[in-house]
Write an enzyme that holds these catalytic residues in place. Structure first.
Site, PDB file in Angstrom:
ATOM      1  N   ARG A  73       0.808  -1.220   0.000  1.00 48.34           N
ATOM      2  CA  ARG A  73       0.000   0.000   0.000  1.00 48.34           C
ATOM      3  C   ARG A  73       0.842   1.272   0.000  1.00 48.34           C
ATOM      4  O   ARG A  73       0.300   2.366  -0.138  1.00 48.34           O
ATOM      5  CB  ARG A  73      -0.968  -0.013   1.191  1.00 48.34           C
ATOM      6  CG  ARG A  73      -2.109  -0.991   0.984  1.00 48.34           C
ATOM      7  CD  ARG A  73      -2.758  -1.379   2.301  1.00 48.34           C
ATOM      8  NE  ARG A  73      -3.271  -0.224   3.004  1.00 48.34           N
ATOM      9  CZ  ARG A  73      -3.583  -0.228   4.309  1.00 48.34           C
ATOM     10  NH1 ARG A  73      -3.408  -1.330   5.023  1.00 48.34           N
ATOM     11  NH2 ARG A  73      -4.049   0.859   4.875  1.00 48.34           N
ATOM     12  N   GLN A 124      13.678 -14.199   4.833  1.00 49.42           N
ATOM     13  CA  GLN A 124      12.402 -14.909   4.731  1.00 49.42           C
ATOM     14  C   GLN A 124      11.961 -14.789   3.274  1.00 49.42           C
ATOM     15  O   GLN A 124      11.418 -13.768   2.867  1.00 49.42           O
ATOM     16  CB  GLN A 124      11.362 -14.273   5.671  1.00 49.42           C
ATOM     17  CG  GLN A 124      10.065 -15.063   5.731  1.00 49.42           C
ATOM     18  CD  GLN A 124       8.922 -14.285   6.386  1.00 49.42           C
ATOM     19  OE1 GLN A 124       8.929 -13.061   6.429  1.00 49.42           O
ATOM     20  NE2 GLN A 124       7.933 -14.994   6.882  1.00 49.42           N
ATOM     21  N   GLY A 129      -5.315  -6.604  15.068  1.00 51.56           N
ATOM     22  CA  GLY A 129      -5.763  -7.759  15.837  1.00 51.56           C
ATOM     23  C   GLY A 129      -6.369  -7.258  17.152  1.00 51.56           C
ATOM     24  O   GLY A 129      -5.880  -6.292  17.729  1.00 51.56           O
ATOM     25  N   TYR A 147      30.752  35.383  -5.045  1.00 46.56           N
ATOM     26  CA  TYR A 147      31.059  33.958  -5.049  1.00 46.56           C
ATOM     27  C   TYR A 147      32.483  33.768  -4.523  1.00 46.56           C
ATOM     28  O   TYR A 147      33.440  34.307  -5.090  1.00 46.56           O
ATOM     29  CB  TYR A 147      30.942  33.349  -6.456  1.00 46.56           C
ATOM     30  CG  TYR A 147      31.432  31.917  -6.464  1.00 46.56           C
ATOM     31  CD1 TYR A 147      30.768  30.946  -5.723  1.00 46.56           C
ATOM     32  CD2 TYR A 147      32.587  31.552  -7.163  1.00 46.56           C
ATOM     33  CE1 TYR A 147      31.239  29.631  -5.681  1.00 46.56           C
ATOM     34  CE2 TYR A 147      33.059  30.240  -7.130  1.00 46.56           C
ATOM     35  CZ  TYR A 147      32.382  29.296  -6.384  1.00 46.56           C
ATOM     36  OH  TYR A 147      32.833  28.008  -6.340  1.00 46.56           O
ATOM     37  N   ASN A 195      37.419  30.270  -9.880  1.00 45.45           N
ATOM     38  CA  ASN A 195      38.190  29.118  -9.399  1.00 45.45           C
ATOM     39  C   ASN A 195      38.315  28.016 -10.436  1.00 45.45           C
ATOM     40  O   ASN A 195      39.079  27.090 -10.256  1.00 45.45           O
ATOM     41  CB  ASN A 195      37.556  28.550  -8.123  1.00 45.45           C
ATOM     42  CG  ASN A 195      36.124  28.123  -8.342  1.00 45.45           C
ATOM     43  OD1 ASN A 195      35.417  28.681  -9.187  1.00 45.45           O
ATOM     44  ND2 ASN A 195      35.680  27.127  -7.594  1.00 45.45           N
ATOM     45  N   TYR A 196      37.586  28.135 -11.543  1.00 49.13           N
ATOM     46  CA  TYR A 196      37.495  27.021 -12.487  1.00 49.13           C
ATOM     47  C   TYR A 196      37.937  27.486 -13.857  1.00 49.13           C
ATOM     48  O   TYR A 196      37.441  28.492 -14.369  1.00 49.13           O
ATOM     49  CB  TYR A 196      36.035  26.565 -12.514  1.00 49.13           C
ATOM     50  CG  TYR A 196      35.768  25.316 -13.317  1.00 49.13           C
ATOM     51  CD1 TYR A 196      36.519  24.158 -13.119  1.00 49.13           C
ATOM     52  CD2 TYR A 196      34.751  25.294 -14.270  1.00 49.13           C
ATOM     53  CE1 TYR A 196      36.247  23.012 -13.845  1.00 49.13           C
ATOM     54  CE2 TYR A 196      34.464  24.149 -15.000  1.00 49.13           C
ATOM     55  CZ  TYR A 196      35.217  23.010 -14.791  1.00 49.13           C
ATOM     56  OH  TYR A 196      34.954  21.875 -15.510  1.00 49.13           O
ATOM     57  N   SER A 229      34.608  46.509  -5.160  1.00 50.24           N
ATOM     58  CA  SER A 229      33.423  45.859  -5.713  1.00 50.24           C
ATOM     59  C   SER A 229      33.676  45.328  -7.115  1.00 50.24           C
ATOM     60  O   SER A 229      34.451  45.907  -7.872  1.00 50.24           O
ATOM     61  CB  SER A 229      32.257  46.860  -5.766  1.00 50.24           C
ATOM     62  OG  SER A 229      31.899  47.204  -4.455  1.00 50.24           O
TER      63      SER A 229
HETATM   64  C1  UD1 Z   1      -0.048  -7.798  12.762  1.00 53.41           C
HETATM   65  C2  UD1 Z   1      -0.698  -8.642  13.888  1.00 53.41           C
HETATM   66  C3  UD1 Z   1      -1.907  -7.881  14.431  1.00 53.41           C
HETATM   67  C4  UD1 Z   1      -1.480  -6.515  14.916  1.00 53.41           C
HETATM   68  C5  UD1 Z   1      -0.772  -5.748  13.807  1.00 53.41           C
HETATM   69  C6  UD1 Z   1      -0.174  -4.510  14.388  1.00 53.41           C
HETATM   70  C7  UD1 Z   1      -0.322 -10.986  13.358  1.00 53.41           C
HETATM   71  C8  UD1 Z   1      -0.899 -12.217  12.815  1.00 53.41           C
HETATM   72  N1  UD1 Z   1      -1.084  -9.907  13.358  1.00 53.41           N
HETATM   73  O1  UD1 Z   1      -0.993  -7.723  11.723  1.00 53.41           O
HETATM   74  O2  UD1 Z   1      -2.485  -8.621  15.486  1.00 53.41           O
HETATM   75  O3  UD1 Z   1      -2.618  -5.780  15.331  1.00 53.41           O
HETATM   76  O4  UD1 Z   1       0.313  -6.528  13.269  1.00 53.41           O
HETATM   77  O5  UD1 Z   1       0.443  -3.718  13.380  1.00 53.41           O
HETATM   78  O6  UD1 Z   1       0.814 -10.986  13.789  1.00 53.41           O
HETATM   79  N2  UD1 Z   1       6.169  -9.529   8.374  1.00 53.41           N
HETATM   80  C9  UD1 Z   1       7.223 -10.311   7.991  1.00 53.41           C
HETATM   81  N3  UD1 Z   1       6.995 -11.504   7.387  1.00 53.41           N
HETATM   82  C10 UD1 Z   1       5.742 -11.968   7.170  1.00 53.41           C
HETATM   83  C11 UD1 Z   1       4.646 -11.180   7.572  1.00 53.41           C
HETATM   84  C12 UD1 Z   1       4.905  -9.968   8.185  1.00 53.41           C
HETATM   85  O7  UD1 Z   1       8.383  -9.944   8.166  1.00 53.41           O
HETATM   86  O8  UD1 Z   1       5.616 -13.069   6.635  1.00 53.41           O
HETATM   87  C13 UD1 Z   1       6.430  -8.260   9.019  1.00 53.41           C
HETATM   88  C14 UD1 Z   1       5.952  -7.076   8.212  1.00 53.41           C
HETATM   89  O9  UD1 Z   1       6.976  -6.602   7.360  1.00 53.41           O
HETATM   90  C15 UD1 Z   1       5.600  -6.061   9.298  1.00 53.41           C
HETATM   91  C16 UD1 Z   1       5.160  -6.924  10.463  1.00 53.41           C
HETATM   92  O10 UD1 Z   1       5.716  -8.198  10.226  1.00 53.41           O
HETATM   93  O11 UD1 Z   1       6.719  -5.318   9.690  1.00 53.41           O
HETATM   94  C17 UD1 Z   1       3.660  -7.010  10.578  1.00 53.41           C
HETATM   95  O12 UD1 Z   1       3.127  -7.563   9.414  1.00 53.41           O
HETATM   96  P1  UD1 Z   1       1.745  -7.119   8.823  1.00 53.41           P
HETATM   97  O13 UD1 Z   1       1.459  -7.896   7.613  1.00 53.41           O
HETATM   98  O14 UD1 Z   1       1.687  -5.646   8.716  1.00 53.41           O
HETATM   99  O15 UD1 Z   1       0.781  -7.613   9.989  1.00 53.41           O
HETATM  100  P2  UD1 Z   1      -0.703  -7.192  10.230  1.00 53.41           P
HETATM  101  O16 UD1 Z   1      -1.566  -7.952   9.318  1.00 53.41           O
HETATM  102  O17 UD1 Z   1      -0.807  -5.718  10.207  1.00 53.41           O
END
Ligand code: UD1
Ligand code: CA
Length: 453
Positions: free
Chosen positions: A15, A73, A136, A363, A383-384, A402
């Site tokens: 997004r 990952q 969450g 300058y 200078n250049y 001046s």
């Molecule tokens: C997550 C939480 C949610 C919480 C919210 C707060 C879970 C399942 N949910 O949701 O409860 O309210 O964050 O912002 O944990 N990321 C990885 N690898 C992945 C998935 C995510 O590195 O496979 C990282 C993302 O880059 C990010 C963070 O984890 O920095 C959170 O991931 P995001 O997908 O934003 O989680 P939410 O769905 O927002």
């Protein structure tokens, strides 16, 4: 108890609509992830492990000297899966704090509370939000204890009405964490491995789950879109402004200052509106900065003033100097005490000695000026030569008339006077007036041309 930090930063941030990985977007002039790593450092984490994925090369390159451990990952299968990738880097003892690369503004005191609360079980950071959408939700039982976390997409209408949200940050013992992660599945609306499921498993095992609620919702705000990033930038800048005010700095308007780096201020410093500070800026006692100035990596000595619309970069300014309005100091400029640089004067890679002045339209590049030199309006160091840069030296107590052009390399010896409008391309002798321009003549009986009728 040793503490290791795992930072989740593999997500794409769709997004954001950007080719730049989300955690590299700047907040206060520094990548989001830099703020999170600052927190880990402040907590004296034994190890900091960053789980990265999207834009992996760019993210690693941006933090090449950070001393963190990197875990890739490849596929983003959820927050639980992400943490799992980091487990092999843990030593099995101590506590683990899980941070998000895109949640940069949690206050240190609250992170410390979270780590403390992990003492005997699991600690979660939560907040009450007026609009909890997207987060969450914390589900508590009849006696008010945390029972589980339900993601919005999996929640019932009743669960969605809960306003206490999971910030995502969690602290718990390393051993228990790895045990529970092994049990987590992905049977949910998003087919993801949810880190939040460890809460359910902890409750099942009779392990205490402590919610650490923060009162300032801006602390737990994450960045998912540019709108949210822009809102967080304002929060961050307001905090910076408040810190400056608390330290005794006068700000004409705390909503109209931007600090994108480190701003250090002495006593009784005053800053007018719309100034931008980048990199490391240090202002001595009683320094005054007028409106609309940009300062980047600049040190300014006590009692100096910078007038409006000045742009100063990678430069050092002594005490009791006056710079601007409309002055430009480019990298490598060094002004000794009591130097005056006036309007439309550009200085680059030059040193000006004590009490030297260039007040109008000049300058000065690749030059060395001694003390008490007066540079007249419109004077330019050439200078250049089209291929290489050359130096101009102006010794103490010179007066440059001046509109002089000083063709480098050239040396103006101590106490020289240069006649206005001169083009100087040979060294001048000390204490003499040197004039190098066509002699003025007037033609007697001259008549202006007449138009033909
Ligand atoms: C997550 C939480 C949610 C919480 C919210 C707060 C879970 C399942 N949910 O949701 O409860 O309210 O964050 O912002 O944990 N990321 C990885 N690898 C992945 C998935 C995510 O590195 O496979 C990282 C993302 O880059 C990010 C963070 O984890 O920095 C959170 O991931 P995001 O997908 O934003 O989680 P939410 O769905 O927002
Ligand atoms: Ca998120």
């Amino acid at each position: 108890m040793p503490l290791d930090v795992i930072v989740l930063a593999a997500g794409q941030g769709k997004r954001m609509r950007s080719v730049l990985p989300k955690v590299l977007h700047p907040l206060g002039g520094r990548p989001l992830l830099a703020h999170v790593l600052d927190s880990a450092r402040a907590l004296r984490a034994r190890k900091t492990i960053v789980v990265h994925g999207h834009g992996a090369d760019a993210v690693r390159a941006a933090f090449a000297d950070s001393g963190v451990e990197w875990v890739l990952q490849g596929e983003q299968l959820g927050t639980g899966h992400a943490v799992q990738q980091a487990l092999s880097h843990l030593d099995g003892d101590g506590n683990v704090l899980i941070l998000y690369g895109d949640v940069p503004l949690v206050r240190l005191a609250n992170l410390e509370r979270l780590v403390q609360a992990a003492g005997q079980g699991v600690a979660l950071m939560t907040a009450e939000l007026d609009d909890p959408r997207g987060y969450g939700r914390i589900v508590r039982n009849g006696t008010g204890n945390v029972e589980r976390i339900v993601e919005e997409k999996d929640a019932t209408a009743e669960e969605r009405s809960v306003r206490e949200i999971n910030a995502g940050l969690m602290a718990l013992g390393a051993q228990r964490l790895s045990g529970w992660l092994a049990e987590i599945g992905n049977r949910n609306a998003q087919k993801e491995y949810y880190l939040t499921d460890v809460v359910t498993l902890a409750v099942k095992d009779g392990v205490a789950v402590n919610a650490v609620k923060v009162s300032d919702a801006t602390e737990v705000a994450g960045v998912n879109s540019r709108r949210e990033l822009a809102a967080l930038e304002r929060t961050y800048q307001r905090r910076q402004a408040e810190q400056l005010l608390d330290a005794g700095v006068t700000l004409a308007d705390p909503a109209r200052i931007d600090v994108r780096g480190m701003l250090e201020c002495g006593a009784e410093v005053s800053i007018d509106v719309n100034c931008v500070f980048e990199g490391r800026v240090s202002l001595g006692d009683r320094v005054r900065i007028a409106p609309n100035c940009v300062l980047r990596n600049v040190t300014i000595g006590a009692d100096s003033e910078v007038h409006a619309f000045s742009h100063l970069e990678d430069s050092e300014i002594g005490m009791r100097c006056r710079v601007g309005p409309y002055a430009r100091l480019r990298p490598g400029s060094s002004l000794a005490d009591e130097v005056h640089i006036g309007n439309f004067v550009e200085v680059k890679a030059s040193r000006l000695g004590v009490a030297s002045k260039a007040n109008h339209l000049s300058y000065i590049g690749d030059a060395e000026l001694g003390a008490r030199v007066n540079v007249g309006a419109g004077t330019i160091t050439c200078n250049y030569d089209g291929a290489a840069k050359h130096r101009t030296v102006i010794e103490d107590d010179c007066f440059i008339g001046s509109d002089a052009t000083l063709v480098a390399p050239v040396r103006i010896a101590r106490g020289s006077y240069i006649g206005a409008g001169s083009t100087i391309n040979k060294d001048t002798p000390a204490g003499q007036l040197t004039v190098a321009r066509a002699r003025q003549v007037s033609i007697p009986g001259w008549k202006p041309p007449k138009k033909k009728s």
